[in-house]
Design a protein around this motif. Structure first.
Motif, PDB file in Angstrom:
ATOM      1  N   GLU A 189       0.822  -1.203   0.000  1.00  0.00           N
ATOM      2  CA  GLU A 189       0.000   0.000   0.000  1.00  0.00           C
ATOM      3  C   GLU A 189       0.860   1.258   0.000  1.00  0.00           C
ATOM      4  O   GLU A 189       1.917   1.312   0.621  1.00  0.00           O
ATOM      5  CB  GLU A 189      -0.926   0.014   1.211  1.00  0.00           C
ATOM      6  CG  GLU A 189      -2.008  -1.056   1.172  1.00  0.00           C
ATOM      7  CD  GLU A 189      -2.978  -0.915   2.323  1.00  0.00           C
ATOM      8  OE1 GLU A 189      -2.828   0.046   3.113  1.00  0.00           O
ATOM      9  OE2 GLU A 189      -3.878  -1.763   2.431  1.00  0.00           O
ATOM     10  N   ALA A 190       0.369   2.269  -0.709  1.00  0.00           N
ATOM     11  CA  ALA A 190       1.017   3.583  -0.769  1.00  0.00           C
ATOM     12  C   ALA A 190      -0.052   4.593  -1.178  1.00  0.00           C
ATOM     13  O   ALA A 190      -1.079   4.207  -1.757  1.00  0.00           O
ATOM     14  CB  ALA A 190       2.169   3.576  -1.776  1.00  0.00           C
ATOM     15  N   PRO A 191       0.160   5.877  -0.897  1.00  0.00           N
ATOM     16  CA  PRO A 191      -0.834   6.873  -1.318  1.00  0.00           C
ATOM     17  C   PRO A 191      -1.009   6.870  -2.830  1.00  0.00           C
ATOM     18  O   PRO A 191      -0.051   6.642  -3.583  1.00  0.00           O
ATOM     19  CB  PRO A 191      -0.229   8.203  -0.839  1.00  0.00           C
ATOM     20  CG  PRO A 191       0.756   7.824   0.216  1.00  0.00           C
ATOM     21  CD  PRO A 191       1.292   6.487  -0.165  1.00  0.00           C
ATOM     22  N   ALA A 192      -2.215   7.121  -3.280  1.00  0.00           N
ATOM     23  CA  ALA A 192      -2.458   7.307  -4.706  1.00  0.00           C
ATOM     24  C   ALA A 192      -1.805   8.609  -5.163  1.00  0.00           C
ATOM     25  O   ALA A 192      -1.450   9.473  -4.342  1.00  0.00           O
ATOM     26  CB  ALA A 192      -3.962   7.345  -4.971  1.00  0.00           C
ATOM     27  N   CYS A 193      -1.633   8.767  -6.452  1.00  0.00           N
ATOM     28  CA  CYS A 193      -1.051  10.005  -6.968  1.00  0.00           C
ATOM     29  C   CYS A 193      -1.900  11.200  -6.529  1.00  0.00           C
ATOM     30  O   CYS A 193      -3.129  11.186  -6.656  1.00  0.00           O
ATOM     31  CB  CYS A 193      -0.983   9.962  -8.497  1.00  0.00           C
ATOM     32  SG  CYS A 193       0.262   8.830  -9.136  1.00  0.00           S
ATOM     33  N   GLY A 194      -1.243  12.217  -5.980  1.00  0.00           N
ATOM     34  CA  GLY A 194      -1.927  13.411  -5.508  1.00  0.00           C
ATOM     35  C   GLY A 194      -2.547  13.279  -4.137  1.00  0.00           C
ATOM     36  O   GLY A 194      -3.171  14.226  -3.653  1.00  0.00           O
ATOM     37  N   ALA A 195      -2.373  12.126  -3.496  1.00  0.00           N
ATOM     38  CA  ALA A 195      -2.943  11.896  -2.160  1.00  0.00           C
ATOM     39  C   ALA A 195      -1.818  11.766  -1.138  1.00  0.00           C
ATOM     40  O   ALA A 195      -0.636  11.893  -1.475  1.00  0.00           O
ATOM     41  CB  ALA A 195      -3.823  10.648  -2.167  1.00  0.00           C
TER      42      ALA A 195
END
Length: 215
Positions: A189-195
């Motif tokens: 898991e990782a932040p989505a782009c722009g999040a």
């Protein structure tokens, strides 16, 4: 009464906006731009979400992160960001810009078998990346707690960075700097782009221990 974890300052792990690159290509240290509108939209959301005062803002020197940092500062002039090479994405060497499904299976298998030590494409090993992110994490903790006292709470730190760095921070804060990850253990898991996501920042002596868990 708030818990100790709730009272700690936070590290904001902000991922750059959507990159302008074809889907399915390997881009780590490849210096591609982000979509301008997506960068502006991400900056607006972040500017509203961040607290009134933060201890520091740092960004990866890659263009897709610098764009977001510039837009954020236009909206919040108090949030001047400084480039931080230690929070750049993994260097995939000769894999950069190539389609993932076109890479030789033997090379992918070699990386998976020795995730920690192997340098994909002759670039950078995960061990080296974890070491530099751990150093940056210690500095973030120092900055967050630098002015903390009886009447001055610790303040949050902001990183505008990459998915790989967010995964490194999660690993370091969950397992510590000496743990050696396998491919099966590595966070997905990782932040989505722009999040973004946030991580509690204990004082420097504790950062990197299991005392901090991902939020």
């Amino acid at each position: 009464m708030p818990s100790t974890q709730d009272a700690l300052p936070r590290l904001w792990l902000v991922r750059h906006a959507r990159p302008q690159i074809d889907p399915g290509l390997c881009y780590g240290r490849l210096d591609v731009s982000a979509d301008p509108d997506a960068s502006r939209n991400a900056a607006m959301a972040l500017a509203h979400a961040l607290p009134a005062r933060v201890a520091a803002v740092r960004h990866s020197p890659l263009r897709r992160c610098e764009q977001l940092a510039v837009h954020l500062q236009r909206l919040r002039p108090d949030l001047t960001s400084i480039p931080e090479p230690r929070i750049a994405e993994l260097d995939f060497g000769t894999w950069e810009g190539r389609a993932w499904d076109a890479l030789p299976h033997a090379e992918i298998d070699a990386w998976s078998a020795r995730l920690h030590e192997h340098a994909p494409g002759g670039g950078e090993s995960l061990a080296r990346m974890l070491a530099r992110v751990a150093q940056a994490l210690q500095e973030a903790a120092r900055l967050a707690h630098a002015d903390a006292g009886a009447y001055a709470p610790a303040r949050d730190v902001v990183w505008i960075t990459h998915a790989g760095v967010a995964r490194c921070v999660h690993w370091l804060c969950t397992h510590g700097p000496d743990a050696v990850p396998t491919a099966a253990q590595w966070p997905v898991e990782a932040p989505a782009c722009g999040a973004w996501t946030t991580q509690a920042l204990p004082p420097p002596a504790l950062t990197g221990s299991a005392a901090a868990s991902a939020e």
